[in-house]
Design a protein around this motif. Structure first.
Motif, PDB file in Angstrom:
ATOM      1  N   MET A 191       0.821  -1.212   0.000  1.00 18.76           N
ATOM      2  CA  MET A 191       0.000   0.000   0.000  1.00 18.76           C
ATOM      3  C   MET A 191       0.856   1.264   0.000  1.00 18.76           C
ATOM      4  SD  MET A 191      -3.078  -1.144   2.566  1.00 18.76           S
ATOM      5  CE  MET A 191      -3.764   0.513   2.690  1.00 18.76           C
ATOM      6  N   LYS A 192       2.051   1.166   0.554  1.00 16.67           N
ATOM      7  CA  LYS A 192       2.950   2.319   0.573  1.00 16.67           C
ATOM      8  C   LYS A 192       3.506   2.624  -0.818  1.00 16.67           C
ATOM      9  CE  LYS A 192       4.265   1.489   5.376  1.00 16.67           C
ATOM     10  NZ  LYS A 192       5.356   1.124   6.320  1.00 16.67           N
ATOM     11  N   HIS A 193       3.288   1.698  -1.737  1.00 16.68           N
ATOM     12  CA  HIS A 193       3.757   1.873  -3.116  1.00 16.68           C
ATOM     13  C   HIS A 193       2.593   1.725  -4.096  1.00 16.68           C
ATOM     14  CE1 HIS A 193       8.032   1.597  -1.864  1.00 16.68           C
ATOM     15  NE2 HIS A 193       7.564   0.771  -0.950  1.00 16.68           N
ATOM     16  N   LYS A 194       1.393   2.058  -3.641  1.00 17.38           N
ATOM     17  CA  LYS A 194       0.202   1.774  -4.450  1.00 17.38           C
ATOM     18  C   LYS A 194       0.192   2.521  -5.779  1.00 17.38           C
ATOM     19  CE  LYS A 194      -3.070   2.745  -1.659  1.00 17.38           C
ATOM     20  NZ  LYS A 194      -4.454   2.929  -1.157  1.00 17.38           N
ATOM     21  N   ASP A 195       0.921   3.624  -5.872  1.00 16.81           N
ATOM     22  CA  ASP A 195       0.962   4.347  -7.140  1.00 16.81           C
ATOM     23  C   ASP A 195       1.737   3.574  -8.204  1.00 16.81           C
ATOM     24  OD1 ASP A 195      -0.503   6.413  -6.078  1.00 16.81           O
ATOM     25  OD2 ASP A 195       1.231   7.663  -5.594  1.00 16.81           O
ATOM     26  N   ASN A 196       2.570   2.631  -7.756  1.00 20.14           N
ATOM     27  CA  ASN A 196       3.387   1.866  -8.695  1.00 20.14           C
ATOM     28  C   ASN A 196       2.882   0.437  -8.920  1.00 20.14           C
ATOM     29  OD1 ASN A 196       5.227   4.049  -8.881  1.00 20.14           O
ATOM     30  ND2 ASN A 196       6.262   3.354  -7.020  1.00 20.14           N
ATOM     31  N   ILE A 197       2.115  -0.079  -7.942  1.00 22.27           N
ATOM     32  CA  ILE A 197       1.665  -1.471  -8.019  1.00 22.27           C
ATOM     33  C   ILE A 197       0.510  -1.598  -9.013  1.00 22.27           C
ATOM     34  CG2 ILE A 197       0.702  -3.422  -6.759  1.00 22.27           C
ATOM     35  CD1 ILE A 197       3.527  -2.805  -5.913  1.00 22.27           C
ATOM     36  N   LYS A 198       0.740  -2.349 -10.080  1.00 27.90           N
ATOM     37  CA  LYS A 198      -0.305  -2.552 -11.085  1.00 27.90           C
ATOM     38  C   LYS A 198      -1.238  -3.697 -10.730  1.00 27.90           C
ATOM     39  CE  LYS A 198       2.925  -1.090 -14.711  1.00 27.90           C
ATOM     40  NZ  LYS A 198       3.634  -1.508 -15.944  1.00 27.90           N
ATOM     41  N   ARG A 199      -0.742  -4.650  -9.934  1.00 21.57           N
ATOM     42  CA  ARG A 199      -1.602  -5.776  -9.542  1.00 21.57           C
ATOM     43  C   ARG A 199      -1.013  -6.479  -8.323  1.00 21.57           C
ATOM     44  NH1 ARG A 199      -5.289  -8.569 -12.652  1.00 21.57           N
ATOM     45  NH2 ARG A 199      -5.267  -6.588 -13.787  1.00 21.57           N
ATOM     46  N   PHE A 200      -1.888  -6.837  -7.403  1.00 21.46           N
ATOM     47  CA  PHE A 200      -1.541  -7.681  -6.264  1.00 21.46           C
ATOM     48  C   PHE A 200      -2.393  -8.934  -6.394  1.00 21.46           C
ATOM     49  CE2 PHE A 200       0.066  -7.629  -1.728  1.00 21.46           C
ATOM     50  CZ  PHE A 200      -0.349  -8.912  -1.401  1.00 21.46           C
ATOM     51  N   LEU A 201      -1.750 -10.060  -6.686  1.00 29.24           N
ATOM     52  CA  LEU A 201      -2.482 -11.317  -6.836  1.00 29.24           C
ATOM     53  C   LEU A 201      -2.251 -12.184  -5.609  1.00 29.24           C
ATOM     54  CD1 LEU A 201      -3.116 -13.484  -9.901  1.00 29.24           C
ATOM     55  CD2 LEU A 201      -2.282 -14.585  -7.812  1.00 29.24           C
ATOM     56  N   LEU A 202      -3.334 -12.616  -5.006  1.00 25.04           N
ATOM     57  CA  LEU A 202      -3.293 -13.460  -3.812  1.00 25.04           C
ATOM     58  C   LEU A 202      -3.773 -14.858  -4.160  1.00 25.04           C
ATOM     59  CD1 LEU A 202      -3.128 -14.039  -0.746  1.00 25.04           C
ATOM     60  CD2 LEU A 202      -5.422 -13.045  -0.532  1.00 25.04           C
ATOM     61  N   VAL A 203      -2.936 -15.865  -3.905  1.00 25.70           N
ATOM     62  CA  VAL A 203      -3.354 -17.259  -4.023  1.00 25.70           C
ATOM     63  C   VAL A 203      -3.950 -17.663  -2.675  1.00 25.70           C
ATOM     64  CG1 VAL A 203      -2.644 -19.636  -4.440  1.00 25.70           C
ATOM     65  CG2 VAL A 203      -1.578 -17.765  -5.734  1.00 25.70           C
ATOM     66  N   SER A 204      -5.254 -17.865  -2.653  1.00 26.51           N
ATOM     67  CA  SER A 204      -5.980 -18.205  -1.425  1.00 26.51           C
ATOM     68  C   SER A 204      -6.368 -19.685  -1.461  1.00 26.51           C
ATOM     69  CB  SER A 204      -7.195 -17.284  -1.277  1.00 26.51           C
ATOM     70  OG  SER A 204      -7.884 -17.512  -0.068  1.00 26.51           O
ATOM     71  N   SER A 205      -7.611 -20.000  -1.195  1.00 24.38           N
ATOM     72  CA  SER A 205      -8.042 -21.407  -1.174  1.00 24.38           C
ATOM     73  C   SER A 205      -9.543 -21.510  -1.347  1.00 24.38           C
ATOM     74  CB  SER A 205      -7.640 -22.055   0.155  1.00 24.38           C
ATOM     75  OG  SER A 205      -8.184 -23.362   0.262  1.00 24.38           O
ATOM     76  N   THR A 206      -9.953 -22.602  -1.971  1.00 22.60           N
ATOM     77  CA  THR A 206     -11.379 -22.910  -1.976  1.00 22.60           C
ATOM     78  C   THR A 206     -11.841 -23.179  -0.548  1.00 22.60           C
ATOM     79  OG1 THR A 206     -13.073 -24.271  -3.041  1.00 22.60           O
ATOM     80  CG2 THR A 206     -11.117 -25.413  -2.235  1.00 22.60           C
ATOM     81  N   GLY A 207     -13.118 -22.955  -0.278  1.00 24.06           N
ATOM     82  CA  GLY A 207     -13.681 -23.258   1.036  1.00 24.06           C
ATOM     83  C   GLY A 207     -13.680 -22.112   2.017  1.00 24.06           C
ATOM     84  N   VAL A 208     -13.088 -20.962   1.654  1.00 17.01           N
ATOM     85  CA  VAL A 208     -13.019 -19.872   2.619  1.00 17.01           C
ATOM     86  C   VAL A 208     -14.404 -19.302   2.939  1.00 17.01           C
ATOM     87  CG1 VAL A 208     -10.639 -19.212   2.098  1.00 17.01           C
ATOM     88  CG2 VAL A 208     -12.513 -18.206   0.780  1.00 17.01           C
ATOM     89  N   VAL A 209     -15.291 -19.308   1.962  1.00 18.32           N
ATOM     90  CA  VAL A 209     -16.657 -18.851   2.206  1.00 18.32           C
ATOM     91  C   VAL A 209     -17.484 -19.955   2.859  1.00 18.32           C
ATOM     92  CG1 VAL A 209     -18.786 -18.013   1.120  1.00 18.32           C
ATOM     93  CG2 VAL A 209     -16.549 -17.206   0.296  1.00 18.32           C
ATOM     94  N   ARG A 210     -17.180 -21.207   2.513  1.00 23.22           N
ATOM     95  CA  ARG A 210     -17.927 -22.360   3.037  1.00 23.22           C
ATOM     96  C   ARG A 210     -17.270 -22.962   4.274  1.00 23.22           C
ATOM     97  NH1 ARG A 210     -18.002 -26.033  -2.177  1.00 23.22           N
ATOM     98  NH2 ARG A 210     -15.985 -24.988  -2.496  1.00 23.22           N
ATOM     99  N   ARG A 211     -16.484 -22.187   4.980  1.00 19.48           N
ATOM    100  CA  ARG A 211     -15.695 -22.730   6.087  1.00 19.48           C
ATOM    101  C   ARG A 211     -16.539 -23.252   7.249  1.00 19.48           C
ATOM    102  NH1 ARG A 211     -15.585 -17.348   5.867  1.00 19.48           N
ATOM    103  NH2 ARG A 211     -16.133 -16.148   7.733  1.00 19.48           N
ATOM    104  N   LYS A 212     -17.816 -22.924   7.288  1.00 24.00           N
ATOM    105  CA  LYS A 212     -18.692 -23.443   8.343  1.00 24.00           C
ATOM    106  C   LYS A 212     -19.502 -24.636   7.864  1.00 24.00           C
ATOM    107  CE  LYS A 212     -19.107 -19.090  10.871  1.00 24.00           C
ATOM    108  NZ  LYS A 212     -20.043 -18.073  11.442  1.00 24.00           N
ATOM    109  N   GLN A 213     -19.220 -25.078   6.633  1.00 22.42           N
ATOM    110  CA  GLN A 213     -19.905 -26.228   6.066  1.00 22.42           C
ATOM    111  C   GLN A 213     -18.946 -27.416   5.995  1.00 22.42           C
ATOM    112  OE1 GLN A 213     -21.634 -25.184   2.248  1.00 22.42           O
ATOM    113  NE2 GLN A 213     -22.145 -23.122   2.947  1.00 22.42           N
ATOM    114  N   PHE A 214     -19.522 -28.625   6.074  1.00 21.07           N
ATOM    115  CA  PHE A 214     -18.724 -29.848   5.951  1.00 21.07           C
ATOM    116  C   PHE A 214     -18.253 -30.001   4.502  1.00 21.07           C
ATOM    117  CE2 PHE A 214     -18.261 -34.379   5.129  1.00 21.07           C
ATOM    118  CZ  PHE A 214     -17.509 -34.785   6.213  1.00 21.07           C
ATOM    119  N   PRO A 215     -17.020 -30.421   4.257  1.00 24.57           N
ATOM    120  CA  PRO A 215     -15.983 -30.782   5.215  1.00 24.57           C
ATOM    121  C   PRO A 215     -15.039 -29.642   5.574  1.00 24.57           C
ATOM    122  CG  PRO A 215     -15.237 -31.381   3.051  1.00 24.57           C
ATOM    123  CD  PRO A 215     -16.593 -30.738   2.868  1.00 24.57           C
ATOM    124  N   PHE A 216     -15.355 -28.424   5.070  1.00 27.46           N
ATOM    125  CA  PHE A 216     -14.426 -27.311   5.261  1.00 27.46           C
ATOM    126  C   PHE A 216     -14.351 -26.862   6.715  1.00 27.46           C
ATOM    127  CE2 PHE A 216     -15.991 -27.107   0.870  1.00 27.46           C
ATOM    128  CZ  PHE A 216     -14.789 -27.280   0.200  1.00 27.46           C
TER     129      PHE A 216
END
Length: 320
Positions: free
Chosen positions: A177-202
């Motif tokens: 964020m301290k370099h947001k004027d220069n950063i063209k993209r921030f890509l985050l590799v996350s995971s499936t199941g983050v929204v369904r984390r209260k559902q089985f089997p997540f």
């Protein structure tokens, strides 16, 4: 705010570690996904593969490359199972890569020291002050950092889910964020199941909070003002090739499961090839149509988009 999950202790940890393996195996078999391709064919990631696209309706979105070969991309988690393939892929496409690792010798042993487009730097995301110098001059950031969902040797030295998937990632986002004027993209590799984390089997996978902390970091990135893309892959297969050098990494392919299924919502189940995920990362950072979007993705049997940029563009457009 997402409440911090309680951490089961003692015998409960052992039980959960055993139970999740059974639960996930049952679920994956139900989707016909229990087989894992282990063939590593000796050909470059750059080989052209026939693309198949499914039946999704495509919205018209104008896409012009943002990041492009020659730009400097910072990659965290660079010596991990996904990160090392992302580094190799980006370098092979002509990007300049700044690979972040805690262990300089490990990074140099993996990537070598002779490639002019690859710089190995030392930082620890858990300590924000170590990151700051390495964001100078960076055009894009790819976060491949992660840890195991359940207690393992990787947790030693305070490397559990909270420090890795929340504290470390928040520090990285703050630094960017301290370099947001220069950063063209921030890509985050996350995971499936983050929204369904209260559902089985997540809910079992989230027993120690790994999915909750990943979701917190997704939301932190979304609110940062940075141009972002979030990828949510399924259970990772192919590799990790942690004992391979850079040249060998470039020759790995994902067997017969080259096709890719994308979804806008956290609704897919199955597995994702690390090799195909690395290509998905490299393609996403150069497409404006992926900016501000979240994609769930899984590997499927059959040919896929390979390294064809136009085919990846069409595929991503189906979900925006």
């Amino acid at each position: 705010a997402i409440p911090r999950p309680a951490e089961p202790k003692g015998a409960m940890r052992v039980f959960l570690s055993w139970f999740v393996a059974l639960a996930m195996a049952s679920q994956l078999q139900g989707h016909g996904l229990s087989r894992i391709s282990r063939n590593v064919v000796r050909q470059r990631l750059g080989s052209r593969l026939r693309a198949t696209q499914g039946t999704a309706t495509t919205r018209r979105v104008d896409c012009k490359a943002t990041l492009a070969p020659g730009d400097l991309v910072l990659v965290t988690g660079s010596t991990g199972g996904v990160g090392q393939l992302v580094v190799a892929n980006l370098v092979s496409k002509g990007y300049r890569v700044r690979a972040v690792t805690r262990d300089a010798e490990k990074g140099k042993a993996l990537f070598g020291t002779t490639n002019p487009n690859l710089e190995v730097v030392v930082a620890d995301q858990r300590h924000a002050d170590t990151l700051a110098p390495h964001l100078e001059g960076v055009d894009g950031v790819v976060s491949c950092s992660g840890t195991t969902a359940f207690p393992s040797a990787r947790w030693e030295g305070d490397n559990g889910p909270e420090m890795t998937d929340k504290v470390g990632l928040h520090n990285l986002i703050d630094a960017a964020m301290k370099h947001k004027d220069n950063i063209k993209r921030f890509l985050l590799v996350s995971s499936t199941g983050v929204v369904r984390r209260k559902q089985f089997p997540f809910l079992i996978m989230d027993a120690f909070g790994v999915l909750s902390y990943k979701k917190m970091s997704e939301e932190y990135l979304e609110g940062s003002g940075l141009p972002f893309t979030i990828l949510r892959p399924g259970r990772l297969t192919d590799g990790p090739y942690t004992s391979y050098d850079l040249n060998t990494l470039l020759k790995a392919t994902s067997g017969s499961r080259k096709n890719v299924e994308l979804a806008k919502e956290d609704e897919l189940n199955g597995e994702m090839s690390r090799i195909t995920l690395a290509e998905a990362v490299a393609q996403a950072i150069q497409l404006p149509c992926t900016e501000g979007n979240v994609f769930s993705m899984m590997s499927r049997e059959g040919d896929g988009p390979g390294t064809e940029s136009e085919t990846w563009e069409r595929l991503y457009k189906t979900c925006v």
